[in-house]
Motif scaffolding. Sequence first.
Motif, PDB file in Angstrom:
ATOM      1  N   THR A   1       0.852  -1.184   0.000  1.00 34.62           N
ATOM      2  CA  THR A   1       0.000   0.000   0.000  1.00 34.62           C
ATOM      3  C   THR A   1       0.890   1.237   0.000  1.00 34.62           C
ATOM      4  OG1 THR A   1      -1.679  -1.222   1.259  1.00 34.62           O
ATOM      5  CG2 THR A   1      -1.905   1.177   1.171  1.00 34.62           C
ATOM      6  N   VAL A   2       0.736   2.069  -1.047  1.00 30.26           N
ATOM      7  CA  VAL A   2       1.574   3.254  -1.203  1.00 30.26           C
ATOM      8  C   VAL A   2       0.743   4.427  -1.712  1.00 30.26           C
ATOM      9  CG1 VAL A   2       3.703   1.942  -1.647  1.00 30.26           C
ATOM     10  CG2 VAL A   2       2.261   2.643  -3.568  1.00 30.26           C
TER      11      VAL A   2
ATOM     12  N   GLY B   1      -7.415  14.002   6.832  1.00 29.85           N
ATOM     13  CA  GLY B   1      -6.091  13.464   7.122  1.00 29.85           C
ATOM     14  C   GLY B   1      -5.723  12.250   6.294  1.00 29.85           C
ATOM     15  N   HIS B   2      -6.633  11.780   5.444  1.00 27.99           N
ATOM     16  CA  HIS B   2      -6.353  10.608   4.612  1.00 27.99           C
ATOM     17  C   HIS B   2      -5.445  10.970   3.441  1.00 27.99           C
ATOM     18  CE1 HIS B   2     -10.060   9.323   6.658  1.00 27.99           C
ATOM     19  NE2 HIS B   2      -9.542   8.111   6.533  1.00 27.99           N
ATOM     20  N   ALA B   3      -4.673   9.998   3.006  1.00 29.64           N
ATOM     21  CA  ALA B   3      -3.874  10.122   1.790  1.00 29.64           C
ATOM     22  C   ALA B   3      -4.551   9.320   0.688  1.00 29.64           C
ATOM     23  CB  ALA B   3      -2.466   9.571   2.013  1.00 29.64           C
ATOM     24  N   GLU B   4      -4.410   9.777  -0.537  1.00 30.78           N
ATOM     25  CA  GLU B   4      -4.816   8.973  -1.683  1.00 30.78           C
ATOM     26  C   GLU B   4      -3.752   7.898  -1.851  1.00 30.78           C
ATOM     27  OE1 GLU B   4      -5.778  10.941  -5.340  1.00 30.78           O
ATOM     28  OE2 GLU B   4      -7.018  12.447  -4.340  1.00 30.78           O
ATOM     29  N   VAL B   5      -4.160   6.643  -1.826  1.00 35.03           N
ATOM     30  CA  VAL B   5      -3.228   5.523  -1.909  1.00 35.03           C
ATOM     31  C   VAL B   5      -3.753   4.467  -2.873  1.00 35.03           C
ATOM     32  CG1 VAL B   5      -2.356   5.865   0.449  1.00 35.03           C
ATOM     33  CG2 VAL B   5      -4.262   4.299   0.059  1.00 35.03           C
ATOM     34  N   ILE B   6      -2.870   3.545  -3.210  1.00 36.01           N
ATOM     35  CA  ILE B   6      -3.297   2.347  -3.932  1.00 36.01           C
ATOM     36  C   ILE B   6      -2.877   1.136  -3.123  1.00 36.01           C
ATOM     37  CG2 ILE B   6      -3.254   3.386  -6.230  1.00 36.01           C
ATOM     38  CD1 ILE B   6      -0.580   1.745  -6.650  1.00 36.01           C
ATOM     39  N   GLN B   7      -3.681   0.102  -3.223  1.00 37.99           N
ATOM     40  CA  GLN B   7      -3.331  -1.172  -2.606  1.00 37.99           C
ATOM     41  C   GLN B   7      -3.084  -2.150  -3.754  1.00 37.99           C
ATOM     42  OE1 GLN B   7      -5.927  -3.241   0.464  1.00 37.99           O
ATOM     43  NE2 GLN B   7      -4.317  -2.239   1.643  1.00 37.99           N
ATOM     44  N   VAL B   8      -1.883  -2.709  -3.783  1.00 40.57           N
ATOM     45  CA  VAL B   8      -1.415  -3.548  -4.879  1.00 40.57           C
ATOM     46  C   VAL B   8      -1.293  -4.992  -4.411  1.00 40.57           C
ATOM     47  CG1 VAL B   8       0.460  -3.909  -6.534  1.00 40.57           C
ATOM     48  CG2 VAL B   8      -0.047  -1.602  -5.714  1.00 40.57           C
TER      49      VAL B   8
ATOM     50  N   HIS C   1      -1.195  -8.198  -9.846  1.00 36.12           N
ATOM     51  CA  HIS C   1      -2.474  -8.837 -10.174  1.00 36.12           C
ATOM     52  C   HIS C   1      -3.656  -7.899 -10.072  1.00 36.12           C
ATOM     53  CE1 HIS C   1      -0.947 -12.874 -10.576  1.00 36.12           C
ATOM     54  NE2 HIS C   1      -0.296 -12.753  -9.427  1.00 36.12           N
ATOM     55  N   LYS C   2      -3.637  -7.040  -9.057  1.00 38.02           N
ATOM     56  CA  LYS C   2      -4.808  -6.210  -8.800  1.00 38.02           C
ATOM     57  C   LYS C   2      -4.358  -4.919  -8.129  1.00 38.02           C
ATOM     58  CE  LYS C   2      -9.167  -6.318  -6.215  1.00 38.02           C
ATOM     59  NZ  LYS C   2      -9.967  -7.045  -5.245  1.00 38.02           N
ATOM     60  N   ILE C   3      -5.027  -3.830  -8.483  1.00 41.27           N
ATOM     61  CA  ILE C   3      -4.770  -2.539  -7.855  1.00 41.27           C
ATOM     62  C   ILE C   3      -6.114  -1.932  -7.472  1.00 41.27           C
ATOM     63  CG2 ILE C   3      -3.818  -0.221  -8.125  1.00 41.27           C
ATOM     64  CD1 ILE C   3      -2.023  -1.426 -10.350  1.00 41.27           C
TER      65      ILE C   3
ATOM     66  N   ALA D   1      -1.719   3.956 -12.481  1.00 36.41           N
ATOM     67  CA  ALA D   1      -1.321   3.779 -13.881  1.00 36.41           C
ATOM     68  C   ALA D   1       0.080   3.193 -13.982  1.00 36.41           C
ATOM     69  CB  ALA D   1      -1.397   5.115 -14.624  1.00 36.41           C
ATOM     70  N   VAL D   2       0.999   3.643 -13.131  1.00 36.97           N
ATOM     71  CA  VAL D   2       2.366   3.114 -13.121  1.00 36.97           C
ATOM     72  C   VAL D   2       2.350   1.637 -12.759  1.00 36.97           C
ATOM     73  CG1 VAL D   2       4.556   3.196 -11.840  1.00 36.97           C
ATOM     74  CG2 VAL D   2       3.525   5.314 -12.708  1.00 36.97           C
ATOM     75  N   PHE D   3       1.696   1.284 -11.679  1.00 31.91           N
ATOM     76  CA  PHE D   3       1.713  -0.106 -11.208  1.00 31.91           C
ATOM     77  C   PHE D   3       0.956  -1.054 -12.134  1.00 31.91           C
ATOM     78  CE2 PHE D   3       3.577   1.779  -7.568  1.00 31.91           C
ATOM     79  CZ  PHE D   3       4.295   0.772  -6.952  1.00 31.91           C
TER      80      PHE D   3
END
Length: 179
Positions: free
Chosen positions: A10-11, A56-63, A30-32, A21-23
């Motif tokens: 998670t980043v 306080g949340h960040a926009e993130v992706i879970q890979v 497999h999944k984002i 898009a990068v990942f």
Amino acid sequence: MSNSNIQTATVGGGCFWCVEAVFNEIKGVHKIVSGYSGGTAPGKPTYREVCSGLTGHAEVIQVTFDATKISYKDLLVIFMTSHDPTTLNRQGGDVGTQYRSVIYYHTAEQEKTALEVIKEVSPYYEDPIVTEVSELPIFYEAEDYHQDYYRNNTEQSFCSAVITPKLAKLRKMHADKLK
């Protein structure tokens, strides 16, 4: 393929559309899922609330990825070189804590790897790296229209002006890690 080879990272590195898009280009991924994490406001946040900067949340992706095809370390090196980890709470024109550079670790081993990668890549930057490294708090999935955003909106001006150049840089720097 064993389930033990399937891992999660998670980043966040600015707008989640860019990071996703990068990942999406990386072999072994497999999944984002785009989402929000790291905030203090109660309940599941909405995009509008997160963009206000008040939650306080960040926009993130879970890979979700296959560690036999791409290591967590390699994913983090790609992450650290696909955004500017030296700017606090901003990426380009996106400004606010929701756009901070962050690595949320799932295990102690991931924490150790994240700190090692930051140390390893820091000499390549003139300014100090400000990427937050924290244990993953609750992850909230973003609204459906944020999922797979670049693939669904490549002609949109933000995508062509901001994301397409990031992908060109990725293809040049990490060609051996691409699908």
